[in-house]
Enzyme design. Sequence first.
Site, PDB file in Angstrom:
ATOM      1  N   GLU A  74     -40.935  -1.948  25.499  1.00 25.45           N
ATOM      2  CA  GLU A  74     -40.467  -0.703  26.127  1.00 25.45           C
ATOM      3  C   GLU A  74     -41.621   0.247  26.413  1.00 25.45           C
ATOM      4  O   GLU A  74     -42.540   0.366  25.587  1.00 25.45           O
ATOM      5  CB  GLU A  74     -39.453  -0.016  25.200  1.00 25.45           C
ATOM      6  CG  GLU A  74     -38.217  -0.850  24.937  1.00 25.45           C
ATOM      7  CD  GLU A  74     -37.196  -0.150  24.043  1.00 25.45           C
ATOM      8  OE1 GLU A  74     -37.405   1.040  23.684  1.00 25.45           O
ATOM      9  OE2 GLU A  74     -36.184  -0.781  23.705  1.00 25.45           O
ATOM     10  N   ASP A 124     -33.355  -6.446  21.053  1.00 27.78           N
ATOM     11  CA  ASP A 124     -33.321  -5.838  19.717  1.00 27.78           C
ATOM     12  C   ASP A 124     -32.010  -5.075  19.533  1.00 27.78           C
ATOM     13  O   ASP A 124     -31.766  -4.491  18.476  1.00 27.78           O
ATOM     14  CB  ASP A 124     -34.564  -4.989  19.425  1.00 27.78           C
ATOM     15  CG  ASP A 124     -34.746  -3.832  20.381  1.00 27.78           C
ATOM     16  OD1 ASP A 124     -33.958  -3.729  21.345  1.00 27.78           O
ATOM     17  OD2 ASP A 124     -35.680  -3.035  20.182  1.00 27.78           O
ATOM     18  N   SER A 125     -31.129  -5.148  20.548  1.00 29.64           N
ATOM     19  CA  SER A 125     -29.734  -4.717  20.385  1.00 29.64           C
ATOM     20  C   SER A 125     -29.088  -5.550  19.273  1.00 29.64           C
ATOM     21  O   SER A 125     -27.999  -5.230  18.803  1.00 29.64           O
ATOM     22  CB  SER A 125     -28.957  -4.892  21.696  1.00 29.64           C
ATOM     23  OG  SER A 125     -29.156  -6.197  22.227  1.00 29.64           O
ATOM     24  N   ASP A 176     -37.333  -9.535  22.662  1.00 27.93           N
ATOM     25  CA  ASP A 176     -37.808  -8.159  22.506  1.00 27.93           C
ATOM     26  C   ASP A 176     -38.859  -8.051  21.409  1.00 27.93           C
ATOM     27  O   ASP A 176     -38.708  -8.633  20.329  1.00 27.93           O
ATOM     28  CB  ASP A 176     -36.634  -7.244  22.126  1.00 27.93           C
ATOM     29  CG  ASP A 176     -36.086  -6.501  23.324  1.00 27.93           C
ATOM     30  OD1 ASP A 176     -36.793  -6.411  24.352  1.00 27.93           O
ATOM     31  OD2 ASP A 176     -34.946  -6.004  23.230  1.00 27.93           O
ATOM     32  N   LYS A 213     -40.554  -8.903  25.830  1.00 24.36           N
ATOM     33  CA  LYS A 213     -40.237  -7.643  26.517  1.00 24.36           C
ATOM     34  C   LYS A 213     -40.642  -6.500  25.599  1.00 24.36           C
ATOM     35  O   LYS A 213     -40.428  -6.559  24.395  1.00 24.36           O
ATOM     36  CB  LYS A 213     -38.747  -7.572  26.836  1.00 24.36           C
ATOM     37  CG  LYS A 213     -38.303  -6.223  27.414  1.00 24.36           C
ATOM     38  CD  LYS A 213     -36.936  -6.280  28.040  1.00 24.36           C
ATOM     39  CE  LYS A 213     -35.776  -6.082  27.090  1.00 24.36           C
ATOM     40  NZ  LYS A 213     -35.811  -4.817  26.330  1.00 24.36           N
ATOM     41  N   GLU A 261     -33.085   0.640  32.642  1.00 25.48           N
ATOM     42  CA  GLU A 261     -31.851   0.939  31.900  1.00 25.48           C
ATOM     43  C   GLU A 261     -31.422   2.387  32.125  1.00 25.48           C
ATOM     44  O   GLU A 261     -32.221   3.315  31.942  1.00 25.48           O
ATOM     45  CB  GLU A 261     -32.069   0.658  30.397  1.00 25.48           C
ATOM     46  CG  GLU A 261     -30.838   0.984  29.568  1.00 25.48           C
ATOM     47  CD  GLU A 261     -30.859   0.393  28.158  1.00 25.48           C
ATOM     48  OE1 GLU A 261     -31.796  -0.346  27.815  1.00 25.48           O
ATOM     49  OE2 GLU A 261     -29.907   0.694  27.412  1.00 25.48           O
TER      50      GLU A 261
HETATM   51  O1  KIV Z   1     -31.988  -4.928  23.409  1.00 29.57           O
HETATM   52  C1  KIV Z   1     -31.372  -5.210  24.451  1.00 29.57           C
HETATM   53  O2  KIV Z   1     -30.306  -5.852  24.438  1.00 29.57           O
HETATM   54  C2  KIV Z   1     -31.945  -4.774  25.709  1.00 29.57           C
HETATM   55  C3  KIV Z   1     -31.056  -4.823  26.914  1.00 29.57           C
HETATM   56  C4  KIV Z   1     -30.042  -3.769  26.832  1.00 29.57           C
HETATM   57  C5  KIV Z   1     -31.838  -4.762  28.167  1.00 29.57           C
HETATM   58  O3  KIV Z   1     -33.065  -4.358  25.749  1.00 29.57           O
END
Ligand code: KIV
Length: 275
Positions: free
Chosen positions: A115, A44-45, A83, A113, A182
């Site tokens: 969090e 989600d970056s 994510d 994924k 992280e």
């Molecule tokens: O959103 C993302 O790119 C991430 C990575 C930094 C692990 O969660």
Amino acid sequence: MKKTVSTFQRAKENHEKVTMLTAYDYSTAKLMDEAGIDSILIGDSLGNVILGYEDTLSVTMEDMIHHTAAVARGAKEALIVTDMPFMSYQASVYDAVVNAGRLMKEGRANAVKLEGGASVCPQIKAITEAGIPVVGHLGLTPQSINAFGGYKVQGKSEEAAKKLVEDALAVQEAGAFAVVLECVPEKLAALITEKLSIVTIGIGAGSGCDGQVLVYQDMLGMFSDYVPKFVRQFAGVGEVMKQAFTDYKKEVGEGTFPAKEHTYQIDDEVIEKLY
Ligand code: KIV
């Protein structure tokens, strides 16, 4: 051959490092796949590096599905992990299962994924029970940026370190097959890696993890808004791109592009009839 959850498990058992990079589009995913990267994360970056938001909170399920599907079309062998965006799983176990299902069904991800530690274990358990592989994410979890009060290294005090170890064990117990660590001190990440039977993937967590992940714009030197300490720029692609854009502008302006070899021809007789 397609990489799977078992590839990750085997890598842990054989002490082989797992490689993961983020990608958000078809062509980048294809290049990473051809380079043999084990796993591609549609992080989600996306919110920061593609959509230009200041954090990841505004990223939607529709954004994630759209970009996950593009990556999935480009990567034939890499394991596709995507994510779960902010508030797609926090409010209830029901939301978590339904949204994880959409990412698999519409996005064609191989795993999701999310969090958090013990507090999201009911969600991890329910998603894995639905047959969807889950990667956990501990330490600096950007969706909680407002609670953290900034992007800081996590787990430095005895209490915080103990909580991180407990959360990692809880996430494993709930059924996750891997966990991203992280911004965690190197020795703490190594200790967690030793204690877990599932793969740890570090970002700013030192070399003791079972694998590493980086945001691709960071590792290619394409994103200059901020460069975290843990990033190594493996290439200066941003500068190469900027130079190419400058050259293009110049050549179009001068009329040297397009040249003869870039243009299509027509018989003069046809053209003359049009005057
Ligand atoms: O959103 C993302 O790119 C991430 C990575 C930094 C692990 O969660």
